[in-house]
Design an enzyme around this catalytic site. Structure first.
Site, PDB file in Angstrom:
ATOM      1  N   ASP A 114       0.866  -1.153  -0.049  1.00 25.47           N
ATOM      2  CA  ASP A 114      -0.109   0.189  -0.100  1.00 25.47           C
ATOM      3  C   ASP A 114       1.093   1.250   0.095  1.00 25.47           C
ATOM      4  OD1 ASP A 114      -2.698   0.789   0.348  1.00 25.47           O
ATOM      5  OD2 ASP A 114      -2.123   1.820   2.152  1.00 25.47           O
TER       6      ASP A 114
ATOM      7  N   GLU B 217       2.147  -0.432  -4.772  1.00 27.29           N
ATOM      8  CA  GLU B 217       1.186   0.508  -5.279  1.00 27.29           C
ATOM      9  C   GLU B 217       1.822   1.851  -5.411  1.00 27.29           C
ATOM     10  OE1 GLU B 217      -2.914   2.958  -4.079  1.00 27.29           O
ATOM     11  OE2 GLU B 217      -1.594   2.280  -2.697  1.00 27.29           O
TER      12      GLU B 217
HETATM   13  C1  NOJ Z   1      -4.346   3.071  -1.063  1.00 28.91           C
HETATM   14  C2  NOJ Z   1      -5.357   1.951  -0.763  1.00 28.91           C
HETATM   15  O1  NOJ Z   1      -5.637   1.462  -2.187  1.00 28.91           O
HETATM   16  C3  NOJ Z   1      -6.662   2.887  -0.529  1.00 28.91           C
HETATM   17  O2  NOJ Z   1      -7.996   2.232  -0.585  1.00 28.91           O
HETATM   18  C4  NOJ Z   1      -6.488   3.142   0.880  1.00 28.91           C
HETATM   19  O3  NOJ Z   1      -7.631   4.074   1.291  1.00 28.91           O
HETATM   20  C5  NOJ Z   1      -5.213   4.184   0.984  1.00 28.91           C
HETATM   21  N1  NOJ Z   1      -4.042   3.464   0.300  1.00 28.91           N
HETATM   22  C6  NOJ Z   1      -4.677   4.223   2.478  1.00 28.91           C
HETATM   23  O4  NOJ Z   1      -4.356   3.113   2.885  1.00 28.91           O
END
Ligand code: NOJ
Length: 546
Positions: free
Chosen positions: A222, A287
């Site tokens: 993440d 990500e």
């Molecule tokens: C990216 C995640 O995909 C999203 O859903 C989340 O709210 C944020 N990061 C914070 O963790």
């Protein structure tokens, strides 16, 4: 871990896939991944919230579809301020989603079906209810104080600098008890960890080991580009004024994020994880939410992450020039390590973004067809295989804090998160008849469901399935990608060895330039596609005969 689980795992790990003693391509390189947003995939205990048992019992759909890898969004214990991305225990399962035994049964069944399992790891922040943060805020000298990012108030007594949260408002909240501000790139309930603290790195090495020992095949990391901040904490340069009616994303774009994101040193964190993952043949997929391909490429240097999502398609208006530029930049900078994606639980679905209706659906499949011949992983978000548009969520049913905590609810991600329509029955086969799902179904009809589409060989579901099968049966997709520039306003086309991929992104039929030699259609989005002519919004993969 049970013996069955270990046996199933040993089929799937293996540090290097070897053929005849020679190293072969790593399993993940061209894998087709599938994102499961756990709350909305399948409800196994009929409480209206998707869970691990529901997922396990629906894995057969994914095996039938032909994907290789299932990414499961966070299922860990959480107060659910951000629907699970606020973790209060990294090594357990929230009762809303099941138990650790249920998780083991997902891994076992996935491996039995030949699917790999990737879990989501959230290292940028914890929940404010995590015992680490509960301790950190007890007093300034508590054991976990330095695990988080604390600063004294600014000269005016306000936040220490002008950084803003991605979810709206300042990136700082005052902890009245200890008189300092803590940083949070997301909600105040999601305090950022301090990755300069060695103990944080130690704790995450343990967490990664815990899930590797349970048999997972990879981690989706993440906000992988956000773990480190400039230690001088300077103000970010301002691009324009923030207005109260802006969505958080609009407000975030009012600043140049020079000091809070994408800092030198962040990839060092992943070198240690990489060693752990490689010992298990597991993959690290970041990500990395930066739209410039070159910046993303730094995260996939040889000893950092194996792969990173490439999100440029999420902000790209539809059109030949934009599509070609997005793909070409990803091919050039990604060196086969970018994961192609066009939808997720964080964005409006691509069908909706690309215009909705039949047009939006056709465009989304065209883009997936262009992805299919390129080097790198490719991902579908649950429901993409059904060509779903966003669900409609009335204002009084919004739950995403991005929508509910801001003046302007337009940034809400709920429309992309409505439950999967499995069957044309009350509850859509997601939950039991009469049970209220956590989000409404959002206006789905019979034609949207898996069961109806599975009975129709001309359905979207069958087309996505054929595309995945076509990608899987391509000859080894080595070779450079050469872009063809005939008809640049309507055609996006490339050659890669004996593969030719042509997409008509325009709304008129298009004659294709003749191909040299003998070619055959390997996959077409529309039965009317030929090697010489593409209907509006259609694409094909063609193979050269040897
Ligand atoms: C990216 C995640 O995909 C999203 O859903 C989340 O709210 C944020 N990061 C914070 O963790």
């Amino acid at each position: 871990m049970s013996r069955e689980l270990r046996d199933a795992r040993s089929l799937h790990s293996g540090r290097e896939d070897r053929v005849d003693g020679a190293p072969s391509r790593a399993w993940w390189r061209d894998a087709v991944g599938y994102e499961v947003y756990i709350r909305s995939f399948a409800d196994g205990n009929y409480d209206g919230v998707g869970d691990l048992v529901g997922l396990r019992d629906r894995l057969e759909h994914l095996a039938w579809l032909g994907v290789d890898l299932v990414w499961i969004t966070p299922f860990y214990p959480s107060p659910m301020a951000d629907h699970g991305y606020d973790v209060s225990d990294y090594c357990d399962v929230d009762p809303a989603f099941g138990t650790l035994d249920d998780f083991d049964s997902v891994v076992l069944e996935a491996h039995r079906l030949g699917l790999r399992v990737m879990v989501d790891i959230v290292p940028n922040h914890t929940s404010d209810q995590h015992p680490w943060f509960v301790d950190a805020r007890r007093h300034r000298r508590s054991q976990h104080r330095d695990w988080y990012v604390w600063r004294d108030p600014g000269a005016d007594g306000g936040p220490p600098n002008n950084w803003v949260s991605s979810f709206g408002g300042p990136a700082w909240t005052l902890d009245a008890g200890t008189g300092q501000y803590y940083m949070h790139l997301f909600l105040p309930e999601q305090p950022d960890l301090n990755w300069n603290e060695r103990a944080v790195a130690e704790a995450f090495a343990q967490i990664i080991g815990f899930w590797l020992d349970r048999g997972v095949d990879g981690f989706r990391i993440d906000v992988a580009h956000s773990l480190v901040e400039d230690q001088a904490f300077p103000d970010n340069p301002t691009i324009g004024p923030v207005a109260p009616e802006m969505t958080p994303r609009q407000a975030f774009r009012c600043f140049e994020h020079l000091y809070d994101l994408d800092q030198p040193g962040v990839t060092d964190i992943y070198r240690r994880w990489r060693q752990l993952a490689d010992q298990h043949g597991a993959v690290l997929l970041g990500e990395v939410y930066l739209h410039e391909a070159q910046r993303v490429s730094r995260y996939v240097e040889p000893d950092a992450l194996h792969a990173a999502f490439y999100f440029k398609a999420m902000s790209m208006p539809w059109g030949a020039a934009g599509v070609r530029a997005m793909l070409a930049a990803g091919v050039e900078s990604g060196s086969g390590r970018f994961a192609w994606v066009q939808a997720s639980h964080d964005e409006r679905r691509s069908v909706t973004r690309f215009g909705g209706g039949a047009e939006g659906r056709e465009r989304a499949l065209v883009l997936s067809t262009l992805y299919a011949g390129l080097p790198g992983m490719m991902f579908l978000y649950q429901g993409e295989e059904l060509a779903l548009a966003d669900g409609v969520v009335p204002p009084d049913r919004l739950t995403d804090p991005v929508g509910t905590r801001n003046v302007n609810p337009a940034g809400s991600r709920d429309g992309a998160r409505t439950p999967m329509p499995w069957a044309d029955v009350d509850g859509f086969g997601f939950t039991a008849p009469g049970v209220e799902p956590w989000l409404p179904f959002g206006g789905r009809g019979a034609a949207d469901t898996v069961s109806v589409q599975r009975r129709d060989p001309a359905s979207w579901l069958y087309r996505y399935r054929s595309l995945i099968a076509a990608r899987r049966s391509l000859p080894p997709t080595e070779g450079t990608v050469e872009w063809l520039v005939d008809d640049p306003d309507r055609l996006v086309a490339y050659r890669r060895g004996g593969l030719s991929v042509s997409a008509n992104v325009s709304d008129e039929a298009l004659d294709l330039p003749p191909l040299d030699g003998t070619w055959s259609v390997h996959f077409a989005t529309d039965p009317a596609c030929t090697l010489r002519r593409l209907p509006p919004r259609s694409a094909l993969l063609a193979l050269r005969s040897p």
